[in-house]
Design an enzyme around this catalytic site. Structure first.
Site, PDB file in Angstrom:
ATOM      1  N   GLY A  16       0.877  -1.261   0.075  1.00 31.49           N
ATOM      2  CA  GLY A  16       0.036   0.048  -0.064  1.00 31.49           C
ATOM      3  C   GLY A  16       0.806   1.327  -0.057  1.00 31.49           C
ATOM      4  O   GLY A  16       0.378   2.245   0.421  1.00 31.49           O
ATOM      5  N   HIS A 109       0.693   0.641 -13.485  1.00 35.51           N
ATOM      6  CA  HIS A 109       1.242  -0.782 -13.802  1.00 35.51           C
ATOM      7  C   HIS A 109       2.795  -0.398 -13.718  1.00 35.51           C
ATOM      8  O   HIS A 109       3.241   0.619 -14.446  1.00 35.51           O
ATOM      9  CB  HIS A 109       0.808  -1.364 -15.074  1.00 35.51           C
TER      10      HIS A 109
HETATM   11  C1  GAR Z   1       3.295  -0.971  -7.683  1.00 33.51           C
HETATM   12  O1  GAR Z   1       4.603  -1.261  -8.051  1.00 33.51           O
HETATM   13  C2  GAR Z   1       2.088  -1.053  -8.775  1.00 33.51           C
HETATM   14  O2  GAR Z   1       2.698  -0.569  -9.957  1.00 33.51           O
HETATM   15  C3  GAR Z   1       2.295  -2.539  -8.932  1.00 33.51           C
HETATM   16  O3  GAR Z   1       2.046  -3.192  -7.595  1.00 33.51           O
HETATM   17  C4  GAR Z   1       2.982  -2.476  -6.748  1.00 33.51           C
HETATM   18  C5  GAR Z   1       2.237  -1.963  -5.375  1.00 33.51           C
HETATM   19  O4  GAR Z   1       2.638  -1.388  -4.553  1.00 33.51           O
HETATM   20  N1  GAR Z   1       1.058  -3.059  -9.638  1.00 33.51           N
HETATM   21  C6  GAR Z   1       0.925  -4.131 -10.571  1.00 33.51           C
HETATM   22  O5  GAR Z   1       1.937  -4.762 -10.489  1.00 33.51           O
HETATM   23  C7  GAR Z   1      -0.446  -4.292 -11.140  1.00 33.51           C
HETATM   24  N2  GAR Z   1      -0.335  -5.267 -12.233  1.00 33.51           N
HETATM   25  P1  GAR Z   1       2.250  -0.800  -3.176  1.00 33.51           P
HETATM   26  O6  GAR Z   1       1.419  -1.810  -2.677  1.00 33.51           O
HETATM   27  O7  GAR Z   1       3.339  -0.669  -2.412  1.00 33.51           O
HETATM   28  O8  GAR Z   1       1.631   0.601  -3.698  1.00 33.51           O
END
Ligand code: GAR
Length: 199
Positions: A16, A109
């Site tokens: 998050g 993404h």
């Molecule tokens: C982020 O890097 C986002 O771009 C990626 O998950 C991570 C979440 O980080 N999303 C994907 O890979 C979607 N296909 P967070 O939980 O620390 O925000």
């Protein structure tokens, strides 16, 4: 002329950090929206703590439970949500939610779509694939959400160069830095423009 402030729901699955960046932007007045609901696809998503510590409502979306999609839609309606931001949400948004929020859902993404997207391509899996390909750059994409993974219209991209000795972890860290700056700024513009074209 602006109407009432937009009411944003943020969907997460993990740590998050992008939810935290959005909360900070909202608190600093850099987002023309209030964050009214955090939806998580797992009850143990660490990022839920950012919501509970601020008394923001949460909803756990268990994709496999009967009626889960309708319950999610009800939770969004009860919170009067106008816009949705996916921030590391690893499930497909149910079709009935997509259909009820046309052009009102964005996703983040960690690569330059349309490359390295689709079902199963998330987080470190993306970074490992990019590094294995020998590409010299990766990046961040923000796009509108439709009924398929990572396929809606792209609204912003920023490149992140690959550096010598990069690992999935080091690349992820630089990509996160870009995401934390880019996502709140793009969402602010997207909400402002969606609210001016709508009457
Ligand atoms: C982020 O890097 C986002 O771009 C990626 O998950 C991570 C979440 O980080 N999303 C994907 O890979 C979607 N296909 P967070 O939980 O620390 O925000």
């Amino acid at each position: 002329m602006n109407g009432p402030a937009a009411r944003l729901a943020v969907f997460i699955s993990g740590r998050g950090s992008n939810l935290n960046a959005l909360l900070n932007a909202a608190e600093q007045g850099d987002l023309p929206a209030t964050i009214e609901l955090v939806v998580a696809s797992r009850p143990d998503a660490p990022g839920l703590a950012y919501a509970t510590s601020r008394n923001i409502g949460t909803f756990i979306y268990n994709q496999t439970a009967p009626g889960a999609a309708s319950q999610l839609l009800t939770a969004l309606r009860q919170a009067h949500i106008s816009h949705i931001a996916l921030a590391g949400f690893l499930k497909l948004v149910p079709g009935e939610v997509v259909d009820n929020f046309p052009e009102r859902i964005v996703n983040l993404h960690p690569a330059l779509l349309p490359r390295y997207g689709g079902k199963g391509m998330y987080g470190h899996r993306v970074h490992r694939a990019v590094l294995a390909s020998g590409d010299t750059e990766s990046g961040v994409t923000v796009h509108l959400v439709d009924r398929k993974y990572d396929s809606g219209r792209i609204i912003a991209q920023e490149r992140v160069p690959i550096v010598s000795g990069d690992t999935p972890e080091s690349l992820a860290e630089r990509i996160h830095d870009v995401e934390h700056r880019l996502y709140p700024a793009v969402i602010a513009d997207w909400i402002s423009s969606s609210r001016t074209v709508r009457t």
